[in-house]
Design an enzyme around this catalytic site. Structure first.
Site, PDB file in Angstrom:
ATOM      1  N   SER A 252      -7.023 -35.766  77.420  1.00 48.61           N
ATOM      2  CA  SER A 252      -6.589 -34.228  77.525  1.00 48.61           C
ATOM      3  C   SER A 252      -4.504 -34.819  77.179  1.00 48.61           C
ATOM      4  O   SER A 252      -4.775 -36.198  77.091  1.00 48.61           O
ATOM      5  CB  SER A 252      -6.269 -34.142  79.038  1.00 48.61           C
ATOM      6  OG  SER A 252      -5.866 -35.072  80.236  1.00 48.61           O
ATOM      7  N   ASP A 253      -3.639 -33.826  77.594  1.00 45.51           N
ATOM      8  CA  ASP A 253      -2.843 -33.714  77.428  1.00 45.51           C
ATOM      9  C   ASP A 253      -1.875 -34.194  78.825  1.00 45.51           C
ATOM     10  O   ASP A 253      -2.928 -33.844  79.999  1.00 45.51           O
ATOM     11  CB  ASP A 253      -2.032 -33.259  76.556  1.00 45.51           C
ATOM     12  CG  ASP A 253      -0.452 -33.051  75.975  1.00 45.51           C
ATOM     13  OD1 ASP A 253      -0.170 -34.562  76.084  1.00 45.51           O
ATOM     14  OD2 ASP A 253      -0.283 -33.264  75.151  1.00 45.51           O
ATOM     15  N   TRP A 254      -1.072 -34.549  78.865  1.00 45.78           N
ATOM     16  CA  TRP A 254      -0.379 -34.687  80.444  1.00 45.78           C
ATOM     17  C   TRP A 254      -0.350 -33.608  81.281  1.00 45.78           C
ATOM     18  O   TRP A 254       0.167 -32.331  80.387  1.00 45.78           O
ATOM     19  CB  TRP A 254       0.711 -35.041  80.368  1.00 45.78           C
ATOM     20  CG  TRP A 254       2.239 -35.559  81.365  1.00 45.78           C
ATOM     21  CD1 TRP A 254       2.646 -34.672  82.244  1.00 45.78           C
ATOM     22  CD2 TRP A 254       1.924 -36.541  81.926  1.00 45.78           C
ATOM     23  NE1 TRP A 254       3.022 -35.625  83.263  1.00 45.78           N
ATOM     24  CE2 TRP A 254       2.100 -36.852  82.706  1.00 45.78           C
ATOM     25  CE3 TRP A 254       1.160 -38.294  81.781  1.00 45.78           C
ATOM     26  CZ2 TRP A 254       2.942 -37.845  84.668  1.00 45.78           C
ATOM     27  CZ3 TRP A 254       1.242 -38.993  82.489  1.00 45.78           C
ATOM     28  CH2 TRP A 254       1.792 -38.490  83.845  1.00 45.78           C
ATOM     29  N   ASN A 297      -2.697 -36.610  79.698  1.00 50.06           N
ATOM     30  CA  ASN A 297      -1.800 -37.215  79.031  1.00 50.06           C
ATOM     31  C   ASN A 297      -0.941 -36.914  78.485  1.00 50.06           C
ATOM     32  O   ASN A 297      -0.631 -35.504  77.835  1.00 50.06           O
ATOM     33  CB  ASN A 297      -2.537 -38.303  78.320  1.00 50.06           C
ATOM     34  CG  ASN A 297      -2.267 -40.244  78.156  1.00 50.06           C
ATOM     35  OD1 ASN A 297      -0.965 -40.508  79.073  1.00 50.06           O
ATOM     36  ND2 ASN A 297      -3.402 -40.469  78.835  1.00 50.06           N
ATOM     37  N   SER A 298      -0.180 -37.784  77.073  1.00 47.34           N
ATOM     38  CA  SER A 298       0.793 -37.383  77.048  1.00 47.34           C
ATOM     39  C   SER A 298       1.370 -37.394  75.398  1.00 47.34           C
ATOM     40  O   SER A 298       0.320 -38.454  75.151  1.00 47.34           O
ATOM     41  CB  SER A 298       2.804 -37.727  77.402  1.00 47.34           C
ATOM     42  OG  SER A 298       3.442 -37.860  76.585  1.00 47.34           O
TER      43      SER A 298
END
Length: 298
Positions: A252-254, A297-298
């Site tokens: 996943s993204d942040w 996450n980013s």
């Protein structure tokens, strides 16, 4: 499946030497740990080694954690080498150059104890108003896919998906359609024809998966045709795994999972958002804000 940030219950010597705190935070193991950007190289290496020793010898399953870092154009840490942004490197049209650059970054990252980097960005940018244009390799999917493949090969030290000694696993991001949002606004919806989505925004990812076999892919914040990428089973299961045969992990993204309930409003709460993302194909979260114990996450 859980990920933590090194600055949340800060991974310091005070915690590493406190068995009660270690058992409370890490006793059940952990999937990944995000970087601590303010630590020195010596601190990072010593803390990584101490935590791995604990996880391998003091937990029931004995599974070591994966340390992740940002390394877009150089490892994001103290006293490391900084290269030009991707938009500058892409002007070279030189796959050998990029493979060499990211081979160097991989080796520098591995010295710090990094296992997985959250890069490269292979979004095709079709709106220069978008604030993340500098992270991209440009507007052409073939160029982006070709240079992105070289970057992945440099990071991983191979073309078959294996991670060579002294190298790190790579993460393609952001999947997908992130570089042509409404009004050029970051995280805004991506609404255009299915043909444009396939030919422009998916093609660079397909080329990289075919040519370099990255270890991971990160879902994007935006919605596609009204469905957020973190909850899009057609994108993450049917296309990515079914049609392309991707075997790696989807991170996943942040706060991308949090946004399913607090921004996109398609889930009632954090647990519901986590379950929806998991069922759609997100296999590893990389930090969620709340109290579920499951981190996005980013």
């Amino acid at each position: 499946m859980q990920t933590n940030h090194a600055n949340v219950s800060t991974l310091t010597e005070a915690i590493l030497t406190n068995s009660t705190k270690m058992d409370s935070i890490y006793g059940n193991g952990l999937g990944m740990i995000n970087p601590a950007f303010d630590a020195t190289k010596e601190q990072v290496i010593n803390r990584h080694n101490a935590l791995q020793q604990y996880l391998k010898t003091k937990t029931r399953l004995g599974i070591p954690v994966i340390f992740i870092d940002e390394a877009h154009h150089g490892l994001l840490a103290r006293e490391t080498t900084v290269f030009p942004h991707s938009i500058g490197l892409s002007c070279s049209w030189d796959t050998v150059l990029l493979r060499n650059v990211y081979n160097y970054i991989a080796r520098q990252s591995a010295i710090w104890g990094t296992n997985l980097v959250l890069t490269p960005v292979v979004d095709v940018c079709r709106d220069p108003r978008w604030g993340r244009t500098g992270e991209t390799l440009g507007e052409d999917p073939f160029l982006t896919g070709s240079l992105g493949s070289a970057m992945v090969q440099g990071f991983q030290g191979s073309q078959d998906g294996s991670i060579a000694p002294g190298h790190v696993a790579a993460t393609l991001k952001h999947f997908a359609g992130y570089g042509q949002t409404e009004g050029g606004v970051n995280q805004a919806p991506s609404n255009y024809s299915l043909r444009t989505f396939w030919e422009a925004h998916l093609e660079s990812f397909r080329i990289c998966i075919q040519n370099a076999k990255p270890a991971a892919i990160m879902a994007s914040y935006n919605e596609i045709d009204g469905i957020p990428a973190h909850a899009n089973s057609w994108l993450l299961r049917d296309v990515l795994r079914g049609e392309w045969g991707f075997k790696g992990v989807v991170v996943s993204d942040w706060y991308g999972i949090d946004q399913l309930w607090n921004k996109h409003y398609i889930a009632a709460n954090e647990p519901a958002a986590a379950l929806k993302a998991f069922k759609a194909g997100v296999t590893l979260t990389s930090r969620m804000a709340g109290t579920t114990g499951i981190s996005s996450n980013s």
